[in-house]
Design a protein around this motif. Structure first.
Motif, PDB file in Angstrom:
ATOM      1  N   GLY B  65       7.478 -12.446   5.565  1.00 18.63           N
ATOM      2  CA  GLY B  65       8.129 -13.750   5.657  1.00 18.63           C
ATOM      3  C   GLY B  65       7.560 -14.743   4.669  1.00 18.63           C
ATOM      4  N   GLY B  66       8.290 -15.821   4.502  1.00 26.18           N
ATOM      5  CA  GLY B  66       8.046 -16.775   3.422  1.00 26.18           C
ATOM      6  C   GLY B  66       6.628 -17.276   3.293  1.00 26.18           C
ATOM      7  N   LYS B  67       5.989 -17.644   4.399  1.00 29.56           N
ATOM      8  CA  LYS B  67       4.670 -18.269   4.265  1.00 29.56           C
ATOM      9  C   LYS B  67       3.645 -17.278   3.750  1.00 29.56           C
ATOM     10  N   GLY B  68       3.806 -16.015   4.141  1.00 27.96           N
ATOM     11  CA  GLY B  68       2.902 -14.990   3.636  1.00 27.96           C
ATOM     12  C   GLY B  68       3.068 -14.807   2.142  1.00 27.96           C
ATOM     13  N   ASN B  69       4.313 -14.878   1.688  1.00 27.00           N
ATOM     14  CA  ASN B  69       4.543 -14.696   0.252  1.00 27.00           C
ATOM     15  C   ASN B  69       4.061 -15.912  -0.534  1.00 27.00           C
ATOM     16  N   ILE B  70       4.167 -17.098   0.067  1.00 27.84           N
ATOM     17  CA  ILE B  70       3.584 -18.285  -0.571  1.00 27.84           C
ATOM     18  C   ILE B  70       2.076 -18.090  -0.686  1.00 27.84           C
ATOM     19  N   ALA B  71       1.466 -17.579   0.389  1.00 29.35           N
ATOM     20  CA  ALA B  71       0.016 -17.350   0.369  1.00 29.35           C
ATOM     21  C   ALA B  71      -0.356 -16.349  -0.723  1.00 29.35           C
ATOM     22  N   ARG B  72       0.456 -15.288  -0.867  1.00 30.76           N
ATOM     23  CA  ARG B  72       0.176 -14.306  -1.920  1.00 30.76           C
ATOM     24  C   ARG B  72       0.195 -14.967  -3.282  1.00 30.76           C
ATOM     25  N   ILE B  73       1.281 -15.721  -3.538  1.00 30.12           N
ATOM     26  CA  ILE B  73       1.469 -16.281  -4.874  1.00 30.12           C
ATOM     27  C   ILE B  73       0.450 -17.389  -5.146  1.00 30.12           C
ATOM     28  N   LEU B  74      -0.015 -18.047  -4.081  1.00 25.11           N
ATOM     29  CA  LEU B  74      -0.990 -19.126  -4.226  1.00 25.11           C
ATOM     30  C   LEU B  74      -2.364 -18.624  -4.668  1.00 25.11           C
ATOM     31  N   LEU B  75      -2.674 -17.335  -4.408  1.00 27.89           N
ATOM     32  CA  LEU B  75      -4.056 -16.864  -4.569  1.00 27.89           C
ATOM     33  C   LEU B  75      -4.198 -15.689  -5.528  1.00 27.89           C
ATOM     34  N   PRO B  76      -3.794 -15.865  -6.811  1.00 27.75           N
ATOM     35  CA  PRO B  76      -3.942 -14.734  -7.739  1.00 27.75           C
ATOM     36  C   PRO B  76      -5.396 -14.295  -7.883  1.00 27.75           C
ATOM     37  N   GLU B  77      -6.335 -15.240  -7.770  1.00 29.27           N
ATOM     38  CA  GLU B  77      -7.756 -14.884  -7.947  1.00 29.27           C
ATOM     39  C   GLU B  77      -8.231 -13.945  -6.833  1.00 29.27           C
ATOM     40  N   ASP B  78      -7.683 -14.124  -5.641  1.00 33.19           N
ATOM     41  CA  ASP B  78      -8.057 -13.247  -4.531  1.00 33.19           C
ATOM     42  C   ASP B  78      -7.522 -11.828  -4.771  1.00 33.19           C
ATOM     43  N   HIS B  79      -6.313 -11.743  -5.309  1.00 34.54           N
ATOM     44  CA  HIS B  79      -5.747 -10.420  -5.603  1.00 34.54           C
ATOM     45  C   HIS B  79      -6.488  -9.735  -6.737  1.00 34.54           C
ATOM     46  N   ARG B  80      -6.872 -10.535  -7.741  1.00 34.40           N
ATOM     47  CA  ARG B  80      -7.584  -9.935  -8.883  1.00 34.40           C
ATOM     48  C   ARG B  80      -8.868  -9.267  -8.453  1.00 34.40           C
ATOM     49  N   SER B  81      -9.475  -9.774  -7.368  1.00 36.83           N
ATOM     50  CA  SER B  81     -10.744  -9.193  -6.926  1.00 36.83           C
ATOM     51  C   SER B  81     -10.541  -7.874  -6.174  1.00 36.83           C
ATOM     52  N   ASP B  82      -9.310  -7.516  -5.900  1.00 38.77           N
ATOM     53  CA  ASP B  82      -9.069  -6.302  -5.115  1.00 38.77           C
ATOM     54  C   ASP B  82      -7.802  -5.581  -5.584  1.00 38.77           C
ATOM     55  N   PRO B  83      -7.817  -5.112  -6.845  1.00 37.31           N
ATOM     56  CA  PRO B  83      -6.637  -4.391  -7.333  1.00 37.31           C
ATOM     57  C   PRO B  83      -6.528  -3.019  -6.682  1.00 37.31           C
ATOM     58  N   VAL B  84      -5.309  -2.589  -6.436  1.00 38.87           N
ATOM     59  CA  VAL B  84      -5.102  -1.280  -5.821  1.00 38.87           C
ATOM     60  C   VAL B  84      -4.281  -0.431  -6.780  1.00 38.87           C
ATOM     61  N   ILE B  85      -4.891   0.641  -7.236  1.00 36.28           N
ATOM     62  CA  ILE B  85      -4.289   1.444  -8.298  1.00 36.28           C
ATOM     63  C   ILE B  85      -3.277   2.425  -7.710  1.00 36.28           C
ATOM     64  N   ARG B  86      -2.270   2.741  -8.490  1.00 37.33           N
ATOM     65  CA  ARG B  86      -1.247   3.679  -8.031  1.00 37.33           C
ATOM     66  C   ARG B  86      -1.798   5.107  -8.027  1.00 37.33           C
ATOM     67  N   THR B  87      -1.254   5.936  -7.156  1.00 33.57           N
ATOM     68  CA  THR B  87      -1.581   7.358  -7.168  1.00 33.57           C
ATOM     69  C   THR B  87      -0.256   8.118  -7.247  1.00 33.57           C
ATOM     70  N   ASP B  88      -0.337   9.437  -7.270  1.00 37.77           N
ATOM     71  CA  ASP B  88       0.898  10.223  -7.286  1.00 37.77           C
ATOM     72  C   ASP B  88       1.742   9.940  -6.051  1.00 37.77           C
ATOM     73  N   LEU B  89       1.055   9.536  -4.988  1.00 32.70           N
ATOM     74  CA  LEU B  89       1.735   9.353  -3.711  1.00 32.70           C
ATOM     75  C   LEU B  89       2.014   7.905  -3.368  1.00 32.70           C
ATOM     76  N   THR B  90       1.147   7.048  -3.825  1.00 36.96           N
ATOM     77  CA  THR B  90       1.223   5.662  -3.354  1.00 36.96           C
ATOM     78  C   THR B  90       1.456   4.691  -4.503  1.00 36.96           C
ATOM     79  N   ARG B  91       2.078   3.573  -4.152  1.00 31.23           N
ATOM     80  CA  ARG B  91       2.349   2.522  -5.131  1.00 31.23           C
ATOM     81  C   ARG B  91       1.110   1.666  -5.335  1.00 31.23           C
ATOM     82  N   SER B  92       1.068   0.997  -6.476  1.00 34.99           N
ATOM     83  CA  SER B  92      -0.017   0.057  -6.735  1.00 34.99           C
ATOM     84  C   SER B  92       0.271  -1.257  -6.017  1.00 34.99           C
TER      85      SER B  92
END
Ligand SMILES: [Zn+2]
Lengths: 419, 554
Positions: B65-92
């Protein structure tokens, strides 16, 4: 011939959904509630159905196979345009994740002005129904609103009834920066907007002075950008006195360097007023050609708005570095996939790298791309979802006719499967 | 396909099994009774010495829902600290405080969760909530539709419409937004903030409407009960985070007149005003009231120390709390005469007196409420902490010496203000299984999830017994979703797609007459375009809807 009512539009950005459209085979006619933006976008005639490779008509499978070949040969593919519906963006991001591509929505340089401000200090905003029912003072900042959104005033300001205003005609409108181009802003009882114009280059100074006045600072100058400080003082006081003031702007209109700082000043000024004890909200307007749709979907799938690079196997966001036009000019990309399902005039930049275009039927190119696949348009040729300007409401787009043109999602998924 | 899970130690509170050895059979996705001897077992897993529970269910987590996506977009620095790499099975994607959707699904599944429910679906934003949840793999999901600050309901209450009319509107909203429950956030308070009210007590009137929060809660709790919606009215109370709000919460419990009511993230509503800092624990009073009132269920909304982001529909309180935000950037939004949202990043610090005491208050509540069927394990993800902290929280509940070691490290004044050190209780595995499985399924009204007896879907988690409960719950040996193995040794091995759980209470079709006119006059979309259709879930070939039955209404 059939008549379809309550048709939502993905073109105008404000989610107009009261159009009546007649469908006769492939031909559409807007019968009611059209406007200068929506009517031509709906009525546009389909001029090509067949994919082309090197300018020659081919079957869809053949075009997809050629696209796959180009992407396989590329070490840094770039996906530009990114103007499609939610399912189109889902498929586009899946493909980008798969082939390590840059994803860059075509309006991002404008959208960036908002994202940089928002990601630095946040904002307080509102949505269209709140404007329609509560707004007693609208400040239009830096934009001629009616050419941008022709039906804004009719639908959200001069609406007959509102829940909380006795007479919507008594709403007040102030234009700061640009003058209105028409008469849409004139209230039903004949009241004109207050207009304070200045050059775009002076907008940063003007908004800085306005914010200082809101905060109660004294200004020594008499005028700024040709606007009297005493007039800005009145604007500040009216914003503070409003029951539900709204400040609207379009990031695309603020086409000067570091415009994000101007957006930020506007947003901080709004916060100041709320901290002082009055209500005031921002209404950033965009939502055209899928720009908000792209960033919303990229937001939940990658964590970032729609300017990211998957080259390292995970999404990286940089609002400057992954500018696809700059990357192409600097030779940082070696294949371009352009996706534009809404606007056949929005063609890709001319480049020397192999180019695949998934475009709204009717595109005319300066340089024929290696692969061209004409797409159906979301909300006309297939159902879908698109975000409107206030980024809360996702509208459900209807399928109006059976053109056989594929959805962007179908083509993008076919390419991904074949990779 | 017949699978046998052999010899595991089973904790299935729904089936009355508390740590006994049992074989479990799964056929075509569902758990079945021991088949006749001649049926061939296609796959057998030896679970001797392993702990077996059904898949865990998070009954309150902000995943769509919207507020969660606002929170995601608000905090690029938080995401940069925890990148999740793609695998053959899973998305990044990206992780930490509010992960991207695919990562949300993987990380929940890797902890043994197989279902999660978004508790704050604004009806006007429901489409987005479902689209986001539609991109969360593996998990089943569902949402609670938010009412209580929407102008339509407040107009009805002001106009003294009868309960039947409200019931019809509530049922219509559940169907239009494809949800399984009804949530109220700061009843009437989100609306009041639009009229510039900055606080609203339980019996305080909205500046415009002749309505109080208490009336809203009573009316909606009655509607939910009379419609037979299994999940009780889900309530985020008034005065979130305000010292002294324990009185409001007690009043809310007593004032609802015995109607079923779920009080969410009650930790944030259990504060007194005692002590040198005028901030104290109300946990004992809250627990006493919950123990006494059997109509009340709660989830805790535990805070854990570190950076996170708060995302709530409660614009009034989020705006008031923005000055505590860290980093100092925040978003508040009024939304469509429907509700609102506020997003404020927070860093909870163990050396901050208030944060430290919040931590202790949450744990006190967990440990002082007797009945694990009426208290649920949540951090109100991401508001108190990201959901990935659950194994740590489970250890705090199950391991007194670990808990006391942690307690000894927090702000010394907070240590003095909590009774935590004197509480001996340690949760048992069976109690954890109640809180996170059987109880949650019962509370939401999921008829064939959360249990391991025949007829249930094959959502099963297998752990290796470990005295370090954090380690044990962090990394299950196996997770099965609808009978297919999706996780092995804490890693995704197979990706599939869960269903969306909903209820469809009937309403008098005449309700649409008024609604249509309201939409046409005041809102910005047509009523017909507001309603979400079934094909929006199924057209991508992954999603599905599961309709649950209603309670019989006496
Ligand atoms: Zn919550």
């Amino acid at each position: 011939m059939t008549e379809i009512t309550e048709v939502p539009s993905p073109f105008c950005g404000i989610g107009t959904d009261d159009l009546t459209i007649s469908v006769d085979g492939l031909s559409l006619k807007v019968l009611s509630n059209g406007c200068a933006v929506n009517t031509p976008a709906f009525e546009q005639v389909i001029t090509d159905f067949k994919p082309r490779v090197a300018g020659k008509q081919v079957a869809l499978e053949h075009a997809v196979a050629k696209a796959v070949e180009i992407l396989q040969d590329s070490s840094q593919p770039i996906i530009g345009g990114c103007a499609t519906d939610v399912n189109g963006m889902r498929a586009l991001l899946a493909l980008a994740d798969r082939c390590g591509a840059v994803v860059d929505q075509m309006n991002f340089n404008a959208a960036r002005r908002n994202y940089l401000a928002m990601q630095d200090s946040g904002w307080m905003t509102t949505t269209l129904a709140e404007v329609k029912n509560r707004c007693d003072l609208l400040l239009v900042f830096g934009k001629d609103l009616e050419s941008f959104v022709p039906r804004f005033f009719e639908r959200y300001l001069w609406n007959q009834e509102s829940m909380f205003l006795e007479d919507t005609a008594n709403r007040e409108v102030i234009y700061l920066g640009k003058a209105p181009s028409g008469t849409a802003q004139v209230s039903p009882n004949g009241k004109q907007a207050q207009v304070l114009t200045c050059a775009d280059a002076d907008l940063p100074d003007v908004v800085a002075v306005l914010r200082a006045l809101v905060k109660g600072h004294k200004i020594d100058a008499d005028s700024v950008g040709g606007i009297k400080v005493s007039d800005l003082q009145t604007v500040a006081e009216r914003l503070q006195a409003a029951k539900y003031g709204v400040v609207t702007w379009a990031a695309s209109a603020l086409a000067f360097d570091q415009a994000e700082l101007t957006v930020q000043s506007v947003c901080e000024l709004i916060k100041d007023i709320n901290d002082q004890g009055s209500r005031c909200s921002g209404l950033p307007l965009s939502g055209k050609e899928g720009d908000l749709t792209a960033s919303q979907v990229a937001g939940w799938i990658s964590g970032y708005p729609a300017r990211i690079n998957y080259a390292k196997g995970y999404p990286e966001y940089d609002p400057y570095l992954y500018d696809s036009r700059a990357m192409l000019e600097n030779g940082e990309g070696d294949a371009l996939l352009w996706v534009q399902a809404f606007n056949s005039k929005a063609i890709p930049p001319v480049t020397d790298v192999p180019t695949i275009v998934l475009g709204r039927s009717g595109m005319v190119f300066d340089k024929e791309p290696d692969v061209y696949i004409p797409l159906g348009t979301p909300g006309i040729d297939h159902a879908g979802h698109a975000y409107r300007a206030d980024s809360v409401v996702a509208i459900r787009l209807k399928k109006l006719r059976d053109s056989g043109l594929p959805a962007a999602a179908d083509v993008l998924s076919a390419i991904e499967r074949a990779l | 396909m017949l699978i046998k899970l052999t010899g595991g130690t089973v904790y299935d509170p729904a089936g009355g099994i508390d740590g006994q050895k049992r074989d479990i059979y799964i056929q075509d996705g569902r758990i079945v009774d021991r088949p006749t001897a001649d049926l061939k077992i296609d796959q057998e897993y030896d679970l001797t010495g392993k702990v077996v529970m059904s898949g865990a269910i998070d009954m309150h987590t902000h995943i769509g829902g919207g507020k969660g996506n606002i929170a995601r977009i608000l905090l690029p620095e938080d995401h940069r600290s925890d990148p999740v790499i793609r695998t053959d099975l899973t998305r990044s994607g990206s992780g930490h405080a509010i992960p991207s959707t695919y990562v949300t699904g993987y990380r929940y599944a890797e902890m043994g969760y197989t279902a999660a429910f978004e508790p704050a679906v604004l009806p006007v934003n429901a489409r987005q909530a479902h689209m986001e949840m539609g991109d969360i793999p593996i998990l089943d999901k569902g949402g609670y539709a938010m009412l209580g600050s929407d102008d339509y309901l407040l107009r009805m209450l002001t106009a003294k419409k009868d309960q039947k009319a409200v019931n019809d509107y509530v049922a219509w909203t559940l169907q239009a937004s494809k949800c399984i429950g009804i949530k109220v956030v700061n009843a009437g308070g989100i609306s009041a903030f639009k009229f510039n009210q900055r606080k609203l007590d339980l019996d305080e009137k909205n500046a415009y409407y002749d309505v109080t929060p208490r009336q809203i809660l009573q009316t909606l709790a009655t509607a939910v009960k009379e419609l037979g919606v299994p999940h009780p009215l889900h309530v985020h109370g008034c005065n979130l985070g305000v010292p002294g709000n324990v009185d409001t919460t007690l009043d809310t419990i007593q004032g609802v007149g015995g109607l079923p009511m779920h009080l969410t993230h009650i930790q944030f509503h259990s504060y007194g005003t005692e002590g040198d800092f005028k901030f104290s624990s109300g946990a004992a009073q809250i627990a006493e009231a919950v123990n006494k009132h059997k109509n009340i269920t709660i989830d805790v909304g535990q805070i854990l120390f570190g950076q996170t982001v708060t995302a709530s529909g409660d614009t009034m309180r989020q705006h008031a709390n923005h000055k505590h935000g860290h980093p100092n950037k925040w978003v508040c939004m009024d939304i469509e005469c429907d509700a609102g949202c506020g997003v404020v990043p927070f860093k909870y610090r163990d050396q901050n007196f208030v944060n430290a005491l919040q931590w202790a208050i949450g744990l006190e509540i967990f440990l002082l409420v007797d009945d694990p069927w009426r208290v649920f394990l949540t951090t109100d993800h991401p508001n108190g902490a990201p959901f990935t902290t659950y194994p740590h929280l489970i250890r705090l509940l199950m391991d007194k010496s670990f808990r006391n070691d942690m307690l000894a490290t927090i702000h010394p004044e907070a240590q003095k203000m909590t009774t935590l050190a004197s509480i001996d209780r340690e949760y048992t595995l069976n109690e954890i299984a109640i809180m996170t499985r059987a109880g949650a399924a019962k509370l939401i009204g999921l008829k064939d999830r959360g249990g391991l007896t025949a007829g249930n879907w094959g959502d099963i988690t297998v752990y290796t017994e470990n005295a370090d409960r954090q380690k044990m719950f962090e990394k299950p040996d196996y997770v099965f979703k609808d009978g297919e193995m999706v996780v092995k040794d804490g890693q995704i091995v197979h990706v599939k797609w869960g269903t969306t759980h909903i209820v469809k209470p009937d309403y008098d079709a005449a309700v649409e007459k008024d609604l249509k006119s309201y939409f046409d006059r005041y809102l910005t979309m047509k009523m017909g375009n507001f309603k979400i259709s079934d094909d929006e879930f199924t057209e991508d070939g992954r999603g599905s809807l599961t309709v649950h039955s209603l309670k019989e209404v006496v």
